[in-house]
Design a protein around this motif. Structure first.
Motif, PDB file in Angstrom:
ATOM      1  N   ALA A  91     -16.285  33.057 -43.088  1.00  0.00           N
ATOM      2  CA  ALA A  91     -16.120  32.901 -41.729  1.00  0.00           C
ATOM      3  C   ALA A  91     -16.936  31.543 -41.383  1.00  0.00           C
ATOM      4  O   ALA A  91     -16.211  31.065 -40.242  1.00  0.00           O
ATOM      5  CB  ALA A  91     -17.111  33.949 -41.365  1.00  0.00           C
ATOM      6  N   ASN A  92     -17.921  30.979 -41.873  1.00  0.00           N
ATOM      7  CA  ASN A  92     -18.286  29.769 -41.254  1.00  0.00           C
ATOM      8  C   ASN A  92     -18.845  28.932 -42.685  1.00  0.00           C
ATOM      9  O   ASN A  92     -19.124  29.283 -43.645  1.00  0.00           O
ATOM     10  CB  ASN A  92     -19.837  30.073 -40.493  1.00  0.00           C
ATOM     11  CG  ASN A  92     -19.409  30.968 -39.335  1.00  0.00           C
ATOM     12  OD1 ASN A  92     -18.590  30.237 -38.593  1.00  0.00           O
ATOM     13  ND2 ASN A  92     -19.996  32.055 -39.113  1.00  0.00           N
ATOM     14  N   THR A  93     -18.740  27.321 -42.254  1.00  0.00           N
ATOM     15  CA  THR A  93     -19.275  26.495 -43.252  1.00  0.00           C
ATOM     16  C   THR A  93     -20.246  25.568 -42.433  1.00  0.00           C
ATOM     17  O   THR A  93     -20.197  25.337 -41.222  1.00  0.00           O
ATOM     18  CB  THR A  93     -18.192  25.738 -43.880  1.00  0.00           C
ATOM     19  OG1 THR A  93     -17.295  25.057 -42.958  1.00  0.00           O
ATOM     20  CG2 THR A  93     -17.107  26.761 -44.459  1.00  0.00           C
ATOM     21  N   THR A  94     -20.995  24.906 -43.177  1.00  0.00           N
ATOM     22  CA  THR A  94     -21.648  23.814 -42.784  1.00  0.00           C
ATOM     23  C   THR A  94     -22.094  22.964 -43.783  1.00  0.00           C
ATOM     24  O   THR A  94     -21.887  23.193 -44.977  1.00  0.00           O
ATOM     25  CB  THR A  94     -23.063  24.285 -41.817  1.00  0.00           C
ATOM     26  OG1 THR A  94     -23.563  23.281 -41.295  1.00  0.00           O
ATOM     27  CG2 THR A  94     -23.984  25.122 -42.694  1.00  0.00           C
ATOM     28  N   ARG A  95     -22.981  21.748 -43.601  1.00  0.00           N
ATOM     29  CA  ARG A  95     -23.323  20.852 -44.816  1.00  0.00           C
ATOM     30  C   ARG A  95     -24.279  20.076 -44.027  1.00  0.00           C
ATOM     31  O   ARG A  95     -24.538  19.719 -42.711  1.00  0.00           O
ATOM     32  CB  ARG A  95     -22.069  19.874 -45.062  1.00  0.00           C
ATOM     33  CG  ARG A  95     -21.916  18.768 -44.173  1.00  0.00           C
ATOM     34  CD  ARG A  95     -21.093  19.144 -43.046  1.00  0.00           C
ATOM     35  NE  ARG A  95     -20.354  17.965 -42.439  1.00  0.00           N
ATOM     36  CZ  ARG A  95     -20.812  17.913 -40.775  1.00  0.00           C
ATOM     37  NH1 ARG A  95     -21.347  18.896 -40.307  1.00  0.00           N
ATOM     38  NH2 ARG A  95     -20.256  16.991 -40.113  1.00  0.00           N
ATOM     39  N   GLN A  96     -25.100  19.346 -44.965  1.00  0.00           N
ATOM     40  CA  GLN A  96     -26.184  18.389 -44.502  1.00  0.00           C
ATOM     41  C   GLN A  96     -26.361  17.361 -45.611  1.00  0.00           C
ATOM     42  O   GLN A  96     -25.917  17.710 -46.823  1.00  0.00           O
ATOM     43  CB  GLN A  96     -27.795  19.128 -44.789  1.00  0.00           C
ATOM     44  CG  GLN A  96     -28.594  18.273 -44.469  1.00  0.00           C
ATOM     45  CD  GLN A  96     -30.222  19.006 -44.364  1.00  0.00           C
ATOM     46  OE1 GLN A  96     -30.221  20.092 -44.215  1.00  0.00           O
ATOM     47  NE2 GLN A  96     -31.132  18.082 -44.420  1.00  0.00           N
ATOM     48  N   CYS A  97     -26.169  15.939 -45.252  1.00  0.00           N
ATOM     49  CA  CYS A  97     -26.247  14.957 -46.078  1.00  0.00           C
ATOM     50  C   CYS A  97     -27.559  14.243 -46.026  1.00  0.00           C
ATOM     51  O   CYS A  97     -28.244  14.022 -45.217  1.00  0.00           O
ATOM     52  CB  CYS A  97     -24.976  14.328 -45.632  1.00  0.00           C
ATOM     53  SG  CYS A  97     -23.460  14.726 -45.720  1.00  0.00           S
TER      54      CYS A  97
END
Length: 193
Positions: A91-97
């Protein structure tokens, strides 16, 4: 039932906090090159690793067509809706770099829901989830990892939410502006890039 609701509330709160902290528009006080949060020049610093957290150049996550949904059928019952053991959807995605030297480490997160099908029941289930980083234009694979992600369908109401994380997607920093990150279900062969 109350414990199921509590677990769901905690998972959604954790995802909301992660999404708020990983916004590419710099919502959480990350003013790159302008002091950033905590007075650190050039952005915030991840206290656990000492790496700079860089949101301005953090590649976005995409879902390829057909990879947001997954169905597992009983043996011999492929494509028969009455033989679905379980199904899932992202349903949802996110990321951190974060950046260390000339490498960017990307933490990829996908949240979704899984439910038992007509032929299914409560218990552990596995879902093949792939994270891939592909160079724009050439489609050269820079990173590819297939995980057999496991979660459990609870008894009573065999449906659950899940939170998949791949914390160690490493790419060269000079490639960060010219790549696409894909996450999704993949029943194809295992390959590692």
């Amino acid at each position: 039932m109350a414990s199921d609701n509590l677990v769901r509330l905690i998972m959604m709160a954790a995802l909301a906090a992660l999404v708020a902290g990983c916004n590419s528009s710099g919502v959480s006080g990350l003013n790159l090159g302008q002091g950033g949060s905590g007075g650190q020049p050039g952005g915030a610093v991840d206290q656990s690793t000492g790496s700079k957290v860089v949101q301005g150049t953090c590649p976005k996550i995409e879902l390829r067509e057909g990879t947001a949904y997954f169905r597992k059928y009983a043996r011999g019952g492929e494509d028969d809706p009455s033989q679905v053991l379980y199904q899932a959807a992202i349903a949802n995605t996110t990321r951190q770099c974060s950046v260390t030297g000339d490498q960017m480490t990307i933490q990829v997160v996908a949240a979704g829901r899984a439910a038992a099908g007509p032929a299914g029941k409560a218990g552990p289930i596995k879902m093949p989830i792939r994270v891939a980083v592909v160079e724009k234009g050439t489609n050269k694979v820079i990173y590819s990892e297939l995980a057999q992600f496991e979660t459990t369908l609870p008894s009573g109401a065999p449906t659950t939410q899940f939170l998949f994380t791949d914390p160690d997607v490493n790419i060269p920093i000079n490639a960060s502006r010219s790549v696409r990150i894909f996450v999704g279900f993949d029943e194809g062969p295992y390959e590692q890039g």
